[in-house]
Design a protein around this motif. Structure first.
Motif, PDB file in Angstrom:
ATOM      1  N   VAL A   7       0.868  -1.182   0.000  1.00 54.32           N
ATOM      2  CA  VAL A   7       0.000   0.000   0.000  1.00 54.32           C
ATOM      3  C   VAL A   7       0.902   1.227   0.000  1.00 54.32           C
ATOM      4  O   VAL A   7       1.679   1.426   0.938  1.00 54.32           O
ATOM      5  CB  VAL A   7      -0.917   0.020   1.241  1.00 54.32           C
ATOM      6  CG1 VAL A   7      -1.909   1.179   1.153  1.00 54.32           C
ATOM      7  CG2 VAL A   7      -1.674  -1.301   1.395  1.00 54.32           C
ATOM      8  N   SER A  31      -7.181   0.032  -6.929  1.00 53.53           N
ATOM      9  CA  SER A  31      -7.549   1.351  -6.406  1.00 53.53           C
ATOM     10  C   SER A  31      -7.997   1.206  -4.963  1.00 53.53           C
ATOM     11  O   SER A  31      -8.883   0.424  -4.662  1.00 53.53           O
ATOM     12  CB  SER A  31      -8.680   1.965  -7.222  1.00 53.53           C
ATOM     13  OG  SER A  31      -8.226   2.246  -8.505  1.00 53.53           O
ATOM     14  N   THR A  32      -7.365   1.965  -4.102  1.00 54.04           N
ATOM     15  CA  THR A  32      -7.688   1.849  -2.684  1.00 54.04           C
ATOM     16  C   THR A  32      -7.753   3.234  -2.068  1.00 54.04           C
ATOM     17  O   THR A  32      -7.260   4.209  -2.620  1.00 54.04           O
ATOM     18  CB  THR A  32      -6.614   1.035  -1.934  1.00 54.04           C
ATOM     19  OG1 THR A  32      -5.323   1.540  -2.256  1.00 54.04           O
ATOM     20  CG2 THR A  32      -6.682  -0.420  -2.318  1.00 54.04           C
ATOM     21  N   THR A  33      -8.376   3.325  -0.911  1.00 53.84           N
ATOM     22  CA  THR A  33      -8.435   4.603  -0.204  1.00 53.84           C
ATOM     23  C   THR A  33      -8.232   4.381   1.284  1.00 53.84           C
ATOM     24  O   THR A  33      -8.566   3.343   1.825  1.00 53.84           O
ATOM     25  CB  THR A  33      -9.803   5.286  -0.377  1.00 53.84           C
ATOM     26  OG1 THR A  33     -10.821   4.350  -0.016  1.00 53.84           O
ATOM     27  CG2 THR A  33     -10.003   5.736  -1.798  1.00 53.84           C
ATOM     28  N   GLY A  34      -7.675   5.411   1.897  1.00 50.64           N
ATOM     29  CA  GLY A  34      -7.673   5.526   3.348  1.00 50.64           C
ATOM     30  C   GLY A  34      -6.896   4.487   4.124  1.00 50.64           C
ATOM     31  O   GLY A  34      -6.417   3.514   3.595  1.00 50.64           O
ATOM     32  N   GLY A  35      -6.749   4.747   5.390  1.00 48.22           N
ATOM     33  CA  GLY A  35      -6.316   3.740   6.338  1.00 48.22           C
ATOM     34  C   GLY A  35      -4.843   3.674   6.623  1.00 48.22           C
ATOM     35  O   GLY A  35      -4.332   4.436   7.430  1.00 48.22           O
ATOM     36  N   PHE A  36      -4.176   2.722   6.005  1.00 46.02           N
ATOM     37  CA  PHE A  36      -2.773   2.515   6.329  1.00 46.02           C
ATOM     38  C   PHE A  36      -1.974   3.794   6.134  1.00 46.02           C
ATOM     39  O   PHE A  36      -1.060   4.099   6.865  1.00 46.02           O
ATOM     40  CB  PHE A  36      -2.161   1.437   5.436  1.00 46.02           C
ATOM     41  CG  PHE A  36      -2.666   0.059   5.711  1.00 46.02           C
ATOM     42  CD1 PHE A  36      -2.539  -0.508   6.970  1.00 46.02           C
ATOM     43  CD2 PHE A  36      -3.278  -0.691   4.723  1.00 46.02           C
ATOM     44  CE1 PHE A  36      -2.998  -1.796   7.225  1.00 46.02           C
ATOM     45  CE2 PHE A  36      -3.733  -1.969   4.972  1.00 46.02           C
ATOM     46  CZ  PHE A  36      -3.591  -2.516   6.225  1.00 46.02           C
ATOM     47  N   ASN A  41      -4.273   6.472  -1.735  1.00 41.16           N
ATOM     48  CA  ASN A  41      -3.231   5.471  -1.863  1.00 41.16           C
ATOM     49  C   ASN A  41      -3.635   4.396  -2.869  1.00 41.16           C
ATOM     50  O   ASN A  41      -4.747   4.362  -3.362  1.00 41.16           O
ATOM     51  CB  ASN A  41      -2.872   4.866  -0.505  1.00 41.16           C
ATOM     52  CG  ASN A  41      -4.057   4.211   0.164  1.00 41.16           C
ATOM     53  OD1 ASN A  41      -4.747   3.409  -0.448  1.00 41.16           O
ATOM     54  ND2 ASN A  41      -4.304   4.560   1.412  1.00 41.16           N
ATOM     55  N   THR A  43      -2.871   0.139  -3.889  1.00 40.86           N
ATOM     56  CA  THR A  43      -2.300  -1.134  -3.477  1.00 40.86           C
ATOM     57  C   THR A  43      -1.750  -1.840  -4.704  1.00 40.86           C
ATOM     58  O   THR A  43      -2.454  -2.001  -5.693  1.00 40.86           O
ATOM     59  CB  THR A  43      -3.356  -2.019  -2.785  1.00 40.86           C
ATOM     60  OG1 THR A  43      -3.793  -1.362  -1.596  1.00 40.86           O
ATOM     61  CG2 THR A  43      -2.764  -3.372  -2.398  1.00 40.86           C
ATOM     62  N   PHE A  99       2.761  -6.247   2.934  1.00 37.92           N
ATOM     63  CA  PHE A  99       2.497  -7.599   3.408  1.00 37.92           C
ATOM     64  C   PHE A  99       3.060  -8.600   2.405  1.00 37.92           C
ATOM     65  O   PHE A  99       2.776  -8.495   1.211  1.00 37.92           O
ATOM     66  CB  PHE A  99       0.989  -7.860   3.513  1.00 37.92           C
ATOM     67  CG  PHE A  99       0.260  -6.905   4.410  1.00 37.92           C
ATOM     68  CD1 PHE A  99       0.185  -7.144   5.771  1.00 37.92           C
ATOM     69  CD2 PHE A  99      -0.346  -5.770   3.904  1.00 37.92           C
ATOM     70  CE1 PHE A  99      -0.487  -6.264   6.609  1.00 37.92           C
ATOM     71  CE2 PHE A  99      -1.021  -4.883   4.733  1.00 37.92           C
ATOM     72  CZ  PHE A  99      -1.083  -5.130   6.098  1.00 37.92           C
TER      73      PHE A  99
ATOM     74  N   LYS C  26      -5.686  -0.557  11.474  1.00 37.78           N
ATOM     75  CA  LYS C  26      -5.508   0.205  10.243  1.00 37.78           C
ATOM     76  C   LYS C  26      -6.178  -0.556   9.105  1.00 37.78           C
ATOM     77  O   LYS C  26      -5.970  -1.757   8.964  1.00 37.78           O
ATOM     78  CB  LYS C  26      -4.015   0.354   9.911  1.00 37.78           C
ATOM     79  CG  LYS C  26      -3.219   1.085  10.985  1.00 37.78           C
ATOM     80  CD  LYS C  26      -3.353   2.576  10.829  1.00 37.78           C
ATOM     81  CE  LYS C  26      -2.671   3.333  11.954  1.00 37.78           C
ATOM     82  NZ  LYS C  26      -1.285   2.892  12.195  1.00 37.78           N
ATOM     83  N   THR C  27      -6.938   0.154   8.287  1.00 42.61           N
ATOM     84  CA  THR C  27      -7.644  -0.504   7.192  1.00 42.61           C
ATOM     85  C   THR C  27      -7.347   0.182   5.861  1.00 42.61           C
ATOM     86  O   THR C  27      -7.084   1.375   5.810  1.00 42.61           O
ATOM     87  CB  THR C  27      -9.168  -0.453   7.410  1.00 42.61           C
ATOM     88  OG1 THR C  27      -9.569   0.911   7.552  1.00 42.61           O
ATOM     89  CG2 THR C  27      -9.567  -1.225   8.655  1.00 42.61           C
ATOM     90  N   THR C  28      -7.380  -0.610   4.813  1.00 38.98           N
ATOM     91  CA  THR C  28      -7.323  -0.069   3.461  1.00 38.98           C
ATOM     92  C   THR C  28      -8.547  -0.580   2.728  1.00 38.98           C
ATOM     93  O   THR C  28      -8.885  -1.754   2.819  1.00 38.98           O
ATOM     94  CB  THR C  28      -6.045  -0.527   2.739  1.00 38.98           C
ATOM     95  OG1 THR C  28      -4.929   0.132   3.318  1.00 38.98           O
ATOM     96  CG2 THR C  28      -6.088  -0.155   1.254  1.00 38.98           C
ATOM     97  N   LYS C  29      -9.199   0.320   2.021  1.00 42.04           N
ATOM     98  CA  LYS C  29     -10.465   0.009   1.383  1.00 42.04           C
ATOM     99  C   LYS C  29     -10.236  -0.237  -0.110  1.00 42.04           C
ATOM    100  O   LYS C  29      -9.639   0.590  -0.786  1.00 42.04           O
ATOM    101  CB  LYS C  29     -11.370   1.245   1.554  1.00 42.04           C
ATOM    102  CG  LYS C  29     -12.835   0.982   1.618  1.00 42.04           C
ATOM    103  CD  LYS C  29     -13.608   2.278   1.786  1.00 42.04           C
ATOM    104  CE  LYS C  29     -13.703   2.737   3.236  1.00 42.04           C
ATOM    105  NZ  LYS C  29     -14.694   3.830   3.428  1.00 42.04           N
ATOM    106  N   MET C  45      -8.947  -4.367   3.722  1.00 43.12           N
ATOM    107  CA  MET C  45      -7.756  -5.109   4.126  1.00 43.12           C
ATOM    108  C   MET C  45      -7.356  -4.600   5.498  1.00 43.12           C
ATOM    109  O   MET C  45      -7.189  -3.388   5.686  1.00 43.12           O
ATOM    110  CB  MET C  45      -6.587  -4.844   3.175  1.00 43.12           C
ATOM    111  CG  MET C  45      -6.798  -5.299   1.742  1.00 43.12           C
ATOM    112  SD  MET C  45      -5.203  -5.514   0.877  1.00 43.12           S
ATOM    113  CE  MET C  45      -4.473  -3.886   1.135  1.00 43.12           C
ATOM    114  N   ILE C  46      -7.210  -5.515   6.434  1.00 46.83           N
ATOM    115  CA  ILE C  46      -6.835  -5.135   7.793  1.00 46.83           C
ATOM    116  C   ILE C  46      -5.635  -5.987   8.189  1.00 46.83           C
ATOM    117  O   ILE C  46      -5.729  -7.211   8.224  1.00 46.83           O
ATOM    118  CB  ILE C  46      -7.995  -5.432   8.780  1.00 46.83           C
ATOM    119  CG1 ILE C  46      -9.299  -4.797   8.291  1.00 46.83           C
ATOM    120  CG2 ILE C  46      -7.641  -4.996  10.204  1.00 46.83           C
ATOM    121  CD1 ILE C  46     -10.541  -5.562   8.712  1.00 46.83           C
ATOM    122  N   GLY C  47      -4.514  -5.336   8.434  1.00 46.80           N
ATOM    123  CA  GLY C  47      -3.338  -6.075   8.890  1.00 46.80           C
ATOM    124  C   GLY C  47      -3.302  -6.051  10.406  1.00 46.80           C
ATOM    125  O   GLY C  47      -3.469  -4.980  10.989  1.00 46.80           O
TER     126      GLY C  47
END
Ligand code: NI
Ligand code: NI
Ligand code: NI
Lengths: 109, 109, 109
Positions: A7, A31-36, A41, A43, A99, C26-29, C45-47
């Motif tokens: 990510v 295509s991803t959004t938010g979080g990490f 962002n 992936t 990961f 932390k999550t990625t959507k 995605m949650i690590g």
């Protein structure tokens, strides 16, 4: 065989994809959004043989590490230009959350 | 339990999803771009019991294998129509890159 | 370390992301469509460390379980309003499909 899920920030993703491609890593962009990381962002999925995982990680680190960047702040709207001298400030950009997932089997049809 | 991640061309993804659905495989489609295949691909996530992995792979291979397709080339703009006879040409389409990933546990809420 | 892949309905995804964030997950959507659940779903995605997997699953179950919801049906177009009294009906909403995948190694750059 491993599947690397990285990510990264949008701004780094093209440079990273190019750098990985130059070393013959194949990537798929999700295509991803938010979080990490902060908003915006991407992936990347990177499939590779076990022995190339370290090289892929090195390329990710070289192209996406969190770092400081000087940006010129926007002048305040309606501010007095004489009394306000904008100075560049440091902001943190980049960063990667990675990961490495085992792969039982891999196929190309 | 396995998670199958299949990167396929957009043009094959609906047919593949339908074919998998007919055999009771559940799929989730992720929008993806670039890399493993030419532009315009889709990643499908397919969760299935170990004993059904081979059947899923067979369905992916049957619906997405790389193959040649005849396409009529576009006439060159402003070309002399009398001297130019477009012939259909073969292009490679399709193809699938498939990762089978182990699943530690699976839940439905 | 585990990677949790949770496919949930769009309508539940913000509440879930918030609830996970409050517990420091932390999550990625990932934008996804179709398949495991009805149209309009999202994959998170949650690590997380092995010892936190159960807590993450509990949060997913608490925020996304399949449940019934009363909705007022739309009156039929051109129907006779005097003879048609719409009653709220129960529909099933929510639901989550969750894969817990092993992670060989994890990096933050
Ligand atoms: Ni190299
Ligand atoms: Ni069958
Ligand atoms: Ni807690």
């Amino acid at each position: 065989m491993k599947l690397i899920l990285a990510v990264v920030q949008d701004k780094d993703s093209n440079r990273l994809t190019d750098a990985l491609g130059e070393e013959n890593f194949k990537t798929t962009k999700l295509s991803t959004t938010g979080g990490f990381l902060k908003e915006g962002n991407t992936t990347l999925m990177i499939g590779c043989e076990d022995k190339y995982v370290d090289e892929a990680l090195e390329i990710i680190r070289d192209n996406c590490s969190q770092r400081e960047q000087m940006v010129a702040p926007i002048s305040p709207m309606g501010g007095n230009a004489d009394s306000y001298i904008p100075r560049p400030i440091n902001v943190e950009v980049g960063g990667a959350t990675v990961f490495v997932v085992p792969v039982d089997s891999f196929f190309q049809f």
